[in-house]
Design a protein around this motif. Structure first.
Motif, PDB file in Angstrom:
ATOM      1  N   THR A   1       0.860  -1.178   0.000  1.00 40.10           N
ATOM      2  CA  THR A   1       0.000   0.000   0.000  1.00 40.10           C
ATOM      3  C   THR A   1       0.898   1.230   0.000  1.00 40.10           C
ATOM      4  O   THR A   1       1.884   1.283   0.739  1.00 40.10           O
TER       5      THR A   1
ATOM      6  N   ARG B   1      -3.160  -6.866   3.623  1.00 37.33           N
ATOM      7  CA  ARG B   1      -3.249  -5.503   3.084  1.00 37.33           C
ATOM      8  C   ARG B   1      -3.746  -4.524   4.137  1.00 37.33           C
ATOM      9  O   ARG B   1      -3.404  -3.347   4.113  1.00 37.33           O
TER      10      ARG B   1
ATOM     11  N   THR C   1      -3.183   0.539  -3.566  1.00 38.74           N
ATOM     12  CA  THR C   1      -3.040  -0.760  -2.924  1.00 38.74           C
ATOM     13  C   THR C   1      -3.002  -1.860  -3.967  1.00 38.74           C
ATOM     14  O   THR C   1      -3.554  -1.724  -5.064  1.00 38.74           O
TER      15      THR C   1
END
Length: 289
Positions: free
Chosen positions: A165, A182, A207
Motif C-alpha cells: 500500500t 493488506r 493498494t
C-alpha cells in the motif's frame, strides 16, 4: 530502500525474509526467500486489543494506525507514548484519557481480508457524516505512480506472498508499506500519518489488494479522497465509495483502469496510447484475482 519514497520497502532487511530450500518441478534443489510472519499484540493503555500477524517492521505505526482505523483513537486524541517490546512482541499505546472498549471488542467480526483481517460490528458508525473533499485526479498521475511503484525494489518482487500500500501526493509516491495482510499495510500508513500529522485531503492511496468494503471504509475514515488498485472491486465497496464521495479506481494495469466512483473528478490529461505496457518482469498480479 529506494530514494523515491520517504519510507519504502527494504527487501534486503534480513529480519523480513528467510532462505528456505526445496525442489522445483524438475526435482532440482532450489533455495528461495520467503516472507517471515510474527505475532504482534496491541494494547491500548492497559487493555489488550488484538494480536495481528505481521512481517514485523514499523510496529509502532501499525499499532497507531490499527487503533485509528478501528475508531479507538481519534486524530485529536492525546497520545502520551508508544512503547514497543521486541522480546514480548507487544506495542502499548498510551493516551491521556482512560479507554474502555470491552463491549466493542465483543462485536468483532471476521472480514473477507487476508491474514486475519478484522472489523468491528459498529465500524460503519465511523462513516456517519463523512463526506470526502472534492479532489481532482489526473490520469497522468495514475500512469506515473503505477510506473514508479511497480518498478521499485520490494519484498513482493523478492519473495512474493505480500501486499503493498502506497500513500501518494499527485504523481509522487511518499510512503510504501508492505505486509502479509493488506489491512496491516494500510494501518501502517495511517499510523505514520497520525504520528507525523500529515494532512489527508490531497492524498491518493494505492493498494495491490481488492477494493473491499473495509478497504474503502478505512480510506474514507483516514480522510483520503482517492483509492486505486491493481485488483478488482466488491459491490459493497463501490456502494460505500459512492456514498462518501471517494474516487475509486481498480484493475489498473499499464494503460488500462476502471473508475467505478468519482468519475466526475477524473481529468483525462494523458493519452493512453502514449503509455507503454508494463515490463513483464515488474508485473504484479493483484491479490484475490
Amino acid at each position: 530502500m529506494t530514494e523515491e519514497f520517504l519510507i519504502g520497502p527494504d527487501p534486503d532487511n534480513p529480519r523480513l525474509t528467510q532462505a528456505v530450500e526445496g525442489t522445483d518441478h524438475t526435482g532440482a534443489r532450489q533455495t528461495i526467500r520467503v516472507v517471515m510472519e510474527r505475532p504482534l499484540t496491541i494494547f491500548l493503555n492497559r487493555q489488550e486489543i488484538v494480536t495481528a500477524m505481521t512481517i514485523g517492521d514499523y510496529p509502532e505505526y501499525l499499532a497507531l494506525g490499527f487503533l485509528r482505523n478501528q475508531g479507538m483513537l481519534s486524530d485529536a486524541e492525546a497520545v502520551t507514548g508508544v512503547e514497543y517490546d521486541e522480546e514480548l512482541e507487544t506495542v502499548i499505546v498510551r493516551t491521556e484519557g482512560e479507554t474502555d472498549f470491552e463491549e466493542k471488542l465483543k462485536k468483532k467480526t471476521r472480514t473477507s481480508g487476508c491474514a486475519v483481517g478484522t472489523v468491528f460490528g459498529d465500524m460503519m458508525e465511523g462513516l456517519e457524516g463523512v463526506i470526502l473533499p472534492d479532489a481532482e485526479l489526473r490520469t497522468s498521475w495514475l500512469y506515473a505512480l503505477a510506473r514508479k511503484i511497480n518498478t521499485a525494489p520490494s519484498l513482493y518482487l523478492e519473495a512474493g506472498a505480500i501486499h503493498g500500500t502506497v500513500l501518494c501526493h499527485g504523481d509522487r509516491p511518499l510512503v510504501y508499506m508492505e505486509d502479509v495482510g493488506r489491512h496491516n499495510a494500510v494501518d501502517k500508513i495511517a499510523g505514520w500519518m497520525l504520528s507525523e500529522r500529515v494532512p489527508a485531503a490531497d492524498k491518493i492511496l494505492y493498494t495491490t489488494g481488492r477494493l473491499t468494503s473495509e478497504m474503502v471504509i478505512k480510506t474514507a475514515m483516514m480522510g483520503i479522497p482517492v483509492l486505486t488498485s491493481r485488483s478488482g472491486f466488491t459491490a459493497w465497496g463501490v456502494e460505500i465509495a459512492r456514498e462518501v464521495g471517494l474516487t475509486l479506481i481498480g484493475r489498473m494495469r499499464g494503460k488500462r483502469f476502471i473508475c467505478l466512483a468519482g468519475e466526475e473528478r477524473l481529468l483525462r490529461d494523458a493519452d493512453p496510447d502514449a503509455v507503454g505496457d508494463e515490463d513483464r518482469k515488474h508485473r504484479r498480479k493483484g491479490a484475490g484475482e
